[in-house]
Write an enzyme that holds these catalytic residues in place. Sequence first.
Site, PDB file in Angstrom:
ATOM      1  N   GLN A  88       0.925  -1.134   0.000  1.00  0.00           N
ATOM      2  CA  GLN A  88       0.000   0.000   0.000  1.00  0.00           C
ATOM      3  C   GLN A  88       0.964   1.183   0.000  1.00  0.00           C
ATOM      4  OE1 GLN A  88      -1.575   2.960  -0.013  1.00  0.00           O
ATOM      5  NE2 GLN A  88      -1.336   3.043   2.190  1.00  0.00           N
ATOM      6  N   SER A 130      12.254   2.907   1.074  1.00  0.00           N
ATOM      7  CA  SER A 130      11.813   4.223   0.609  1.00  0.00           C
ATOM      8  C   SER A 130      12.501   5.372   1.339  1.00  0.00           C
ATOM      9  CB  SER A 130      10.306   4.322   0.838  1.00  0.00           C
ATOM     10  OG  SER A 130       9.879   5.658   0.735  1.00  0.00           O
ATOM     11  N   GLU A 132      10.992   7.787   2.260  1.00  0.00           N
ATOM     12  CA  GLU A 132      10.010   8.183   3.268  1.00  0.00           C
ATOM     13  C   GLU A 132      10.469   7.733   4.661  1.00  0.00           C
ATOM     14  OE1 GLU A 132       6.321  10.125   4.095  1.00  0.00           O
ATOM     15  OE2 GLU A 132       7.601  10.115   2.333  1.00  0.00           O
ATOM     16  N   TYR A 153       2.938   4.629   6.776  1.00  0.00           N
ATOM     17  CA  TYR A 153       3.639   4.044   5.619  1.00  0.00           C
ATOM     18  C   TYR A 153       5.152   4.037   5.877  1.00  0.00           C
ATOM     19  CZ  TYR A 153       5.867   3.871   1.009  1.00  0.00           C
ATOM     20  OH  TYR A 153       6.690   3.551  -0.049  1.00  0.00           O
ATOM     21  N   HIS A 183      10.061   8.470  -7.527  1.00  0.00           N
ATOM     22  CA  HIS A 183      10.294   8.320  -8.964  1.00  0.00           C
ATOM     23  C   HIS A 183       8.949   8.139  -9.650  1.00  0.00           C
ATOM     24  CE1 HIS A 183      10.934   4.543  -6.802  1.00  0.00           C
ATOM     25  NE2 HIS A 183      10.290   3.953  -7.798  1.00  0.00           N
ATOM     26  N   ARG A 188       2.637   6.615 -13.561  1.00  0.00           N
ATOM     27  CA  ARG A 188       2.456   6.901 -12.143  1.00  0.00           C
ATOM     28  C   ARG A 188       0.966   6.904 -11.801  1.00  0.00           C
ATOM     29  NH1 ARG A 188       4.406   6.534  -7.070  1.00  0.00           N
ATOM     30  NH2 ARG A 188       5.447   8.413  -6.350  1.00  0.00           N
TER      31      ARG A 188
END
Length: 342
Positions: A88, A130, A132, A153, A183, A188
């Site tokens: 997800q 990631s 993130e 996430y 990216h 996307r």
Amino acid sequence: MKKALITGITGQDGSYLAELLLSKGYEVHGLIRRASTFNTQRIEHLYVDPHDDDARLFLHYGDLSDGARLVSLLSRIHPDEVYNLAAQSHVRVSFDEPEHTGDTTGVGSIRMLEAVRLAGIETRFYQASSSEMFGASPPPQNEDTLFYPRSPYGAAKVYSYWVTKNYREAYGMFAVNGILFNHESPRRGETFVTRKITRAAARIKAGLENEVWLGNLDAIRDWGYAAEYVEGMWRMLQAETPDDYVLATGTGITVRDFLDEAFSRVGLDWHDHVRFDPRYLRPTEVDALIGDASKAEQKLGWKATVDGRALARLMVDADLEAIGYEGKPWHDVVDLRSWRAA
Ligand code: NAP
Ligand code: GDD
């Protein structure tokens, strides 16, 4: 012939990676979720009827929440390489669905690693980590930067990062983390900010709509081109020893800069079309991500060549084409509606 298994093959990266591996002569297996509608649009162009002798792409139903299925698939396929891209992957949605995000983006990875271990196969394992994970740690970020996730996430990806490292150390598995900065591409997902912007710029230019609702325009991201990043994933698994790598362009721009580039590509001023909706804000934001990919350049010979601004132009052009425009520069077309009617 080498065999690879890709989870998340129907996603943006999965489709580019499948393309790359097929071009290198691999037999490619992909895990797909059962859905009530087709969810394989991004790989349709690669599909060959599995009954044909030259078929090298095979799709299997499965889900990262179903560990037993993963074990049986891995035992049957015996891949040389596994790319765990399924997740997800939407940060904002992870605040709405934190438990589901933890189960797929986090625990899903250990289900995959454990499936490799239980199947007793020799395989190289790529984990889609990631940027993130760096969250509140200031840029530039590299492999040694402290993780400080700012979303369910990001926290789930940190868990996946560490279990991948743990399986490498505990079981001697060739397992690597690709720590990829944002990216993008014409493939996307439409709810990520870049695609939302380029799609809106094209549709507004064509007169199909007039405004787009966005959240925080100040965030800085290091946007690169997905087609280049999957090459980096593959190189990580061809290395002599397993290690973790950042992939990034090294240049950060704001959402506002991306808007500027995208709308000026079609001769529009975004201020006339962008409206603010607090629904798109996150309870905690990641203010700035700018990656330092010098390790990947030195050890893998990988370097990004497309930066965020070039990407904005490339994606706007693709979105114009998607609504019926056939490849001329936009300024050749004064009004897309009259062009389409002609
Ligand atoms: P994406 O387009 O959102 O694709 C995600 C893929 O995961 C889709 O194929 C999706 O299937 C599949 N999936 C979701 N939940 C699943 C589950 N429970 N079981 C099996 N499959 C499931 O993401 P992406 O941009 O290609 O990114 C690929 C990976 O890299 C993700 O793990 C993402 O978190 C990570 N990543 C992405 C970026 C980026 O900027 N793109 C940067 C760093 C890391 P459906 O098609 O059926 O939904
Ligand atoms: N999605 C979205 N929608 N984001 C918006 C909007 C909007 O309407 N308006 C502003 N933004 C801002 C977000 O607040 C964020 O700061 C930035 O645009 C980028 O948002 P996304 O495109 O959703 O990407 P992301 O950076 O949160 O996450 C992506 O990159 C990660 C790597 O850093 C995803 O691909 C993750 O899966 C990936 O790990």
